[in-house]
Design a protein around this motif. Sequence first.
Motif, mmCIF file in Angstrom:
data_model
loop_
_atom_site.group_PDB
_atom_site.id
_atom_site.type_symbol
_atom_site.label_atom_id
_atom_site.label_comp_id
_atom_site.label_asym_id
_atom_site.label_seq_id
_atom_site.Cartn_x
_atom_site.Cartn_y
_atom_site.Cartn_z
ATOM 1 N N LEU A 168 8.038 3.026 5.503
ATOM 2 C CA LEU A 168 7.555 2.166 6.580
ATOM 3 C C LEU A 168 8.033 0.726 6.407
ATOM 4 N N GLY A 169 8.902 0.505 5.419
ATOM 5 C CA GLY A 169 9.491 -0.815 5.241
ATOM 6 C C GLY A 169 8.770 -1.706 4.257
ATOM 7 N N VAL A 170 7.677 -1.228 3.674
ATOM 8 C CA VAL A 170 6.911 -2.028 2.725
ATOM 9 C C VAL A 170 7.524 -1.818 1.342
ATOM 10 N N THR A 171 8.084 -2.870 0.758
ATOM 11 C CA THR A 171 8.782 -2.745 -0.523
ATOM 12 C C THR A 171 8.033 -3.412 -1.673
ATOM 13 N N THR A 172 7.073 -4.271 -1.354
ATOM 14 C CA THR A 172 6.268 -4.942 -2.381
ATOM 15 C C THR A 172 4.850 -5.127 -1.853
ATOM 16 N N VAL A 173 3.861 -4.891 -2.716
ATOM 17 C CA VAL A 173 2.477 -5.199 -2.359
ATOM 18 C C VAL A 173 1.802 -5.912 -3.524
ATOM 19 N N VAL A 174 0.766 -6.680 -3.192
ATOM 20 C CA VAL A 174 -0.155 -7.218 -4.186
ATOM 21 C C VAL A 174 -1.507 -6.588 -3.876
ATOM 22 N N ALA A 175 -1.931 -5.696 -4.760
ATOM 23 C CA ALA A 175 -3.137 -4.901 -4.519
ATOM 24 C C ALA A 175 -4.314 -5.482 -5.293
ATOM 25 N N ASP A 176 -5.438 -5.573 -4.613
ATOM 26 C CA ASP A 176 -6.693 -5.969 -5.265
ATOM 27 C C ASP A 176 -7.493 -4.692 -5.491
ATOM 28 N N PRO A 177 -7.600 -4.211 -6.745
ATOM 29 C CA PRO A 177 -8.247 -2.918 -7.002
ATOM 30 C C PRO A 177 -9.743 -3.029 -7.234
ATOM 31 N N HIS A 178 -10.423 -3.848 -6.421
ATOM 32 C CA HIS A 178 -11.839 -4.047 -6.719
ATOM 33 C C HIS A 178 -12.704 -2.835 -6.369
ATOM 34 N N GLU A 179 -12.184 -1.912 -5.558
ATOM 35 C CA GLU A 179 -12.986 -0.719 -5.255
ATOM 36 C C GLU A 179 -13.064 0.204 -6.480
ATOM 37 N N ILE A 180 -11.921 0.497 -7.074
ATOM 38 C CA ILE A 180 -11.937 1.357 -8.266
ATOM 39 C C ILE A 180 -12.635 0.648 -9.412
ATOM 40 N N ALA A 181 -12.575 -0.695 -9.444
ATOM 41 C CA ALA A 181 -13.260 -1.454 -10.488
ATOM 42 C C ALA A 181 -14.768 -1.364 -10.333
ATOM 43 N N ASN A 182 -15.263 -1.330 -9.100
ATOM 44 C CA ASN A 182 -16.702 -1.201 -8.889
ATOM 45 C C ASN A 182 -17.227 0.137 -9.386
ATOM 46 N N GLU A 187 0.098 4.154 -13.135
ATOM 47 C CA GLU A 187 0.852 5.023 -12.230
ATOM 48 C C GLU A 187 2.278 4.492 -12.048
ATOM 49 N N ASP A 188 3.233 5.392 -12.123
ATOM 50 C CA ASP A 188 4.642 5.040 -11.971
ATOM 51 C C ASP A 188 5.005 5.103 -10.481
ATOM 52 N N THR A 189 5.527 4.006 -9.935
ATOM 53 C CA THR A 189 5.841 3.959 -8.506
ATOM 54 C C THR A 189 7.193 3.302 -8.271
ATOM 55 N N LEU A 190 7.888 3.746 -7.225
ATOM 56 C CA LEU A 190 9.108 3.081 -6.790
ATOM 57 C C LEU A 190 8.767 1.782 -6.064
ATOM 58 N N LEU A 191 7.702 1.794 -5.299
ATOM 59 C CA LEU A 191 7.196 0.583 -4.663
ATOM 60 C C LEU A 191 6.787 -0.407 -5.751
ATOM 61 N N ASP A 192 7.141 -1.676 -5.583
ATOM 62 C CA ASP A 192 6.684 -2.695 -6.532
ATOM 63 C C ASP A 192 5.229 -3.037 -6.213
ATOM 64 N N ILE A 193 4.345 -2.704 -7.146
ATOM 65 C CA ILE A 193 2.921 -2.996 -6.970
ATOM 66 C C ILE A 193 2.515 -4.036 -7.998
ATOM 67 N N LEU A 234 -2.257 5.256 8.043
ATOM 68 C CA LEU A 234 -1.050 5.115 7.246
ATOM 69 C C LEU A 234 0.041 6.090 7.678
ATOM 70 N N LEU A 235 -0.342 7.170 8.292
ATOM 71 C CA LEU A 235 0.638 8.145 8.774
ATOM 72 C C LEU A 235 1.515 7.560 9.879
ATOM 73 N N THR A 236 1.010 6.525 10.554
ATOM 74 C CA THR A 236 1.743 5.965 11.697
ATOM 75 C C THR A 236 2.221 4.533 11.468
ATOM 76 N N GLY A 237 1.852 3.920 10.361
ATOM 77 C CA GLY A 237 2.320 2.563 10.122
ATOM 78 C C GLY A 237 1.490 1.835 9.089
ATOM 79 N N HIS A 238 2.073 0.765 8.560
ATOM 80 C CA HIS A 238 1.367 -0.072 7.590
ATOM 81 C C HIS A 238 1.595 -1.523 8.010
ATOM 82 N N LEU A 239 2.248 -2.327 7.166
ATOM 83 C CA LEU A 239 2.498 -3.714 7.559
ATOM 84 C C LEU A 239 3.441 -3.798 8.745
ATOM 85 N N ASP A 240 4.300 -2.803 8.912
ATOM 86 C CA ASP A 240 5.193 -2.789 10.073
ATOM 87 C C ASP A 240 4.408 -2.770 11.380
#
Length: 568
Positions: free
Chosen positions: A86-100, A113-119, A269-275
Amino acid sequence: MESTVDLLIENAKVYNTFTHSFTEKSVYIKDGRFLHISEGPEEGLSAIVRMDANGMHMIPGLIDIHMHIESSMTVPGIFSDAALPLGVTTVVADPHEIANVFGIEGIEAFMREDTLLDIFYGIPSSVPSTSLMLETTGGEIGLKEIDRLLDDPRVLCLGEVMNFKDIVSDEESLSNRIIRLCNEKRPTLAIEGHCPRVSGLDLSRFLYHGIDADHTQQSPESIYEKISNGMFLEMQEKSLTTENMKVLVENSFYEHFALITDDVMADKLLTGHLDRIVRKAIACGLPTEKAIYASTYTPSRRMGLRDRGSIAPGKLADFIFLEDLEEFRIHTVFKKGRKVERVQAKSHTHSFPDRFLDSIFCRRAAAADFTINASGTGTALVNCIAIQKVGTFTSRIQKKAAITGGFLDWESSGSALIAVMERYGKTGDIAYGLVDNAISERGAIATTWAHDHHNVMVMGTSKEDMVIAQNRLLDIKGGYVVVENGSVTAEARLEVGGIVSLSPIDELGRDLQNVREAMRRLGYDNTNEIMSFSTLSLPVSPEIKITDKGIMETRTQKMIPLIEEYLE
């Protein structure tokens, strides 16, 4: 002396970040980075592979600097495979849900987790979002955990600081000590904020403490006030209106905002993200070249990612070919100079500990758990949470409800009952509230995806249906369940901590769409039914919410009784 590059792209209309314009260029890529951009073939450079772009528009890869992978109810590996095409190549994720749910162990499990996307990551600053006096969580993030996470170079920011009362009322509060620790150890670290409906002196107090970004719902007035006071805005979908875009354009505020997603559920997410956000911003009046700027360069600069965000020598060769510029229709995505291929949906291999997959320690409900004792006879004045049709904000209303045989007759009140049941095996607390403008037909909805504490939350118009929904939720070890007239009609399993799934994204998306449709059949009327329901438990979102400790006025963090007073 001639040198060889890996890839030469010819006949591309290349976006120049610094002039906000397109020009036909040739682009040379070596070792995953842009080497040279020229008017045409360059003497002294040869290419192993030559590619003719046939006049397509070429832009940098999209960068989303405020998002939560858990909002897509999946894990980083699956999210990467879904978002990259979908064209998203980098994200900055706030994992506060899993942290809670799991504390720092949950964060580090995501980071493994190993990802091709830069997280990259933001450190969750508010776990719990308020305090353990006001909500029960499975994990906590304190100074010790934050100090440990600050050592990781993948950490780019302190995630959304959301406890307003904590910030402004006590200089020695945990939130303020966290900010000081970040400033001492990583002086250039970005401090992200959660500042809904904050203005005037209160806004200045936020900024005074170093919180200089906000991603919450904006208005034309808040945009102008916040930016003119030095705050960087991260514009999510609910802030994308023609009125808001007009303020940004007329004031040339292009350096001071970025487009972000915040929350994108698996079915969306099936139909789009930041795009999709970029397309909506353009449709609302943001010029296309400026929308590209706000989804590539300003976000990279905000997070100090100097190696990406533009097509220029030395930058990462993350880029997109658009087959239609005005409609922002993506043709091909490249990550570090290599074409991204869509990955066939499959189950995900993970390394989560077994306890992550069996984490709901809540007793099975019975009808008596949804019976509200009330003294006296006649009627009671009750406090209700009123849902809006757009967004996640709520309001406090009061209404009369009958008392019959020593019990509040909530089933005849025209409101739904909501119950939040502590799920971590710590207290066993249950809190009750009434919700207006919720479901109107007989049925119930239950979830463990209850922002941000993620206790068990059940809402319904029938005790029997609420029991069925809660029991089924425990059977599937967390997720969403919808019951209509005595039968389970939709469910989505979120087996990891009750908040994310290991299923392929298309399967999860289909299940969530079924949940959404079942909620609509029950009469739930909101632009995002699932998010609206799941944030009824978020005690930092205006105006009135509920946790396992009770109903709360979120600005003052004062508890509100369900029964305000007994009437004759």
